[in-house]
Design a protein around this motif. Structure first.
Motif, PDB file in Angstrom:
ATOM      1  N   VAL A 171       5.627   0.494  -5.918  1.00  0.00           N
ATOM      2  CA  VAL A 171       6.425   0.259  -7.118  1.00  0.00           C
ATOM      3  C   VAL A 171       5.968   1.078  -8.306  1.00  0.00           C
ATOM      4  N   TYR A 172       4.785   1.678  -8.215  1.00  0.00           N
ATOM      5  CA  TYR A 172       4.304   2.558  -9.282  1.00  0.00           C
ATOM      6  C   TYR A 172       4.480   4.030  -8.915  1.00  0.00           C
ATOM      7  N   GLY A 173       5.291   4.308  -7.891  1.00  0.00           N
ATOM      8  CA  GLY A 173       5.563   5.680  -7.517  1.00  0.00           C
ATOM      9  C   GLY A 173       4.769   6.179  -6.339  1.00  0.00           C
ATOM     10  N   GLY A 174       3.947   5.321  -5.728  1.00  0.00           N
ATOM     11  CA  GLY A 174       3.172   5.710  -4.558  1.00  0.00           C
ATOM     12  C   GLY A 174       3.955   5.512  -3.282  1.00  0.00           C
ATOM     13  N   ASP A 175       3.230   5.526  -2.177  1.00  0.00           N
ATOM     14  CA  ASP A 175       3.811   5.375  -0.849  1.00  0.00           C
ATOM     15  C   ASP A 175       4.208   3.914  -0.627  1.00  0.00           C
ATOM     16  N   ALA A 176       5.486   3.666  -0.353  1.00  0.00           N
ATOM     17  CA  ALA A 176       5.960   2.292  -0.154  1.00  0.00           C
ATOM     18  C   ALA A 176       5.281   1.620   1.026  1.00  0.00           C
ATOM     19  N   ALA A 177       4.793   2.409   1.983  1.00  0.00           N
ATOM     20  CA  ALA A 177       4.131   1.826   3.150  1.00  0.00           C
ATOM     21  C   ALA A 177       2.784   1.212   2.797  1.00  0.00           C
ATOM     22  N   PRO A 208      -5.594   1.130  14.526  1.00  0.00           N
ATOM     23  CA  PRO A 208      -4.126   1.182  14.481  1.00  0.00           C
ATOM     24  C   PRO A 208      -3.552   1.071  13.067  1.00  0.00           C
ATOM     25  N   ARG A 209      -4.292   0.426  12.159  1.00  0.00           N
ATOM     26  CA  ARG A 209      -3.818   0.303  10.780  1.00  0.00           C
ATOM     27  C   ARG A 209      -4.172   1.532   9.944  1.00  0.00           C
ATOM     28  N   TRP A 212      -4.389  -2.316   4.033  1.00  0.00           N
ATOM     29  CA  TRP A 212      -4.972  -3.424   4.796  1.00  0.00           C
ATOM     30  C   TRP A 212      -5.153  -4.651   3.913  1.00  0.00           C
ATOM     31  N   ALA A 213      -5.652  -4.451   2.702  1.00  0.00           N
ATOM     32  CA  ALA A 213      -5.796  -5.574   1.782  1.00  0.00           C
ATOM     33  C   ALA A 213      -4.436  -6.163   1.425  1.00  0.00           C
TER      34      ALA A 213
END
Length: 525
Positions: A82-88, A248-249, A299-300
């Motif tokens: 939401v701050y312009g980073g990666d939505a994933a 895997p994460r 992960w967090a």
């Protein structure tokens, strides 16, 4: 950033809670008031009777709301979707922001974990709450005379519990004050790992987000359901490249990085080989660490999502105010600094979202707010209360309410200038070369007023800096030579707060175990 549409606010009327006869009389009185009808003596008597009805027939005040505070360690705002980073990276945080209020310009009061958390929990700037350093033999502990959010809510009848993930949030720093349950059990962390800088993680200093979440969920399941609660959960994963999520994460964030598998295997099975083969390649390490950083934040965020899912399944979300922020950001190479502890915006601009009863939905707040505003806001939202004494922050509820209605805030509803400091002299273990440390031999004090940011270098005054954050958000052009009057004005405002009066002790802690824990986290040599 995807635009958020504001939904109409459903108005709530206490009239609907009154008995039928009372509603009828209330409607008659409203009609007389609206039409200007002159009351007869009989009508006046009826009205007097109506106004004298027992308070027990009035709408009951809402019960206290639960409060959940989640703090991510070392998490930049711009890494989140939401701050312009990666939505994933942050689906749980982004979803929370979408159903509540997102603050686009939230400022930390320090870039060191215990100091920043003390401001979050007290509503006070560091020079007022007294916790100034990460290490040393004094001024590292929040004084017992300083009221905390937990202590205030406990006085109001709340159960209070905290689940923290690393030593810098532990009892040593006084952050347990007001918590009936304070879980800082790091026994589940791996016991002996060598970091990229050659420092050793002993397992005594941290645990991963999954372990912390499990402990918090057990407490939630067994709590006293007759009482409201305040729960603080702290996630440390983004701080340490050794506290890595399951492979895997990590993999989605390592796409296009062909050496991931071999580096992961080397670090897991043969740390000495990792140091020998990889650490001295700066470009390789930077690429790996930036990708790993996003995986750790993700992960967090996933574990926080588990916590939200449990609250939802239990029916508790509708009665719970949730606040999520980070204590500070991380350099990641910006301004030639990899870690944290200095005061550029990549370290002070933090994510902040609120959601739950009383919080406007789908609202973006552009106004600059501060960590010290969070505790007063949570007290206001949860219990309609305050600290009972003056704090440096203000409740943000009036500001949110005005902005949600499309109105301008009134006097006193906008936070004042933002303060931050970094007064501990530290040597950070360099990530790229185990024989080199990043050294900061200064004390830094920040004052942000409107768009101007002043960074005072106390020990090296000639290095002091002034930036226009609107025109130069990356803080690349120091304006001191061309705007000396503005620099002087902000410096005088800073001086008026008397933030530099404390005698700071920079010696290493006398306690050997404390020194080892700080060393295991890379804070001291």
């Amino acid at each position: 950033m995807k635009a958020m549409t504001r939904k109409p606010v459903k108005r709530f009327s206490t009239v609907n809670l009154l008995p039928r006869e009372r509603r009828r009389r209330h409607a008659r009185f409203a009609a007389m008031r609206d039409t200007g009808t002159i009351l007869t003596a009989r009508g006046a008597a009826a009205l007097a009777l109506l106004l004298s009805l027992p308070a027990c027939l009035e709408a009951p005040s809402p019960p206290p709301r639960n409060v959940v505070l989640i703090t991510f360690d070392t998490t930049r705002a711009d890494v989140l979707g939401v701050y312009g980073g990666d939505a994933a990276v942050s689906p749980a945080f982004d979803a929370l922001a979408a159903r509540g209020t997102l603050f686009l310009q939230a400022q930390a009061q320090a870039a060191v974990t215990p100091v920043a958390h003390a401001s979050i929990l007290t509503g006070l700037n560091p020079y007022n709450h007294g916790l100034r350093t990460l290490h040393g033999n004094r001024l590292y502990h929040l004084p017992g005379t300083i009221p905390t959010l937990a202590a205030r809510l406990q006085d109001l009848g709340y159960d209070t519990a905290a689940f923290v993930s690393a030593f810098p949030c532990s009892r040593r720093f006084g952050l347990d004050q007001g918590f009936e349950v304070f879980d800082a059990d790091f026994g589940g962390a791996p016991e002996a790992r060598i970091g990229p800088a050659g420092n050793i993680s002993t397992g005594l200093a941290q645990r991963d987000a999954a372990a912390t979440t499990e402990s918090a969920l057990r407490w939630l399941a067994g709590r006293d359901r007759e009482r409201p609660y305040f729960l603080w959960v702290h996630y440390f994963d983004p701080h340490d490249p050794l506290l890595r999520p399951p492979v895997p994460r990590q993999e989605p964030f390592m796409d296009g990085f062909p050496r991931f598998s071999e580096m992961e295997e080397a670090l897991t099975r043969d740390p000495e080989r990792f140091v020998a083969d990889y650490v001295k390649d700066p470009d390789l390490m930077r690429s790996w660490l930036r990708r790993l950083y996003r995986a750790e934040v993700s992960w967090a965020d996933t574990q926080m999502g588990r916590l939200f899912a449990a609250l939802d399944a239990d029916g508790g979300l509708e009665h719970t105010v949730i606040a999520v922020t980070s204590d500070h950001g991380e350099g990641l190479g910006d301004h030639d600094w990899w870690g944290h502890g200095i005061l550029y915006q990549e370290q002070l601009h933090v994510p902040l979202a609120l959601a739950g009863p009383g919080v406007p939905r789908d609202l973006l707040v552009q106004d600059r707010v501060r960590h010290v505003d969070l505790a007063p806001t949570l007290l206001h939202l949860a219990a309609g209360s305050d600290f009972g004494h003056k704090v440096d922050g203000i409740s943000l509820l009036p500001l949110m309410t005005r902005r949600a209605a499309g109105d301008e805030p009134r006097a006193g509803e906008l936070p004042g200038p933002a303060y931050a400091d970094a007064v501990t002299l530290m040597r950070y273990g360099a990530v790229f070369d185990p024989g080199v440390s990043e050294v900061r031999d200064d004390q830094l004090y920040v004052w942000i007023d409107s768009n101007l940011k002043w960074i005072r270098h106390r020990l090296h005054a000639d290095r002091s800096e002034l930036y226009d954050l609107e025109a130069d958000p990356g803080e690349q052009v120091n304006l001191v030579p061309v705007r000396p009057r503005d620099a002087g004005r902000l410096d005088r405002a800073l001086e008026e707060e008397h933030p530099m009066t404390a005698e700071i002790d920079f010696s290493l802690p006398e306690d050997d175990e404390v020194r080892q824990r700080l060393k295991s986290l890379g804070y001291v040599d």
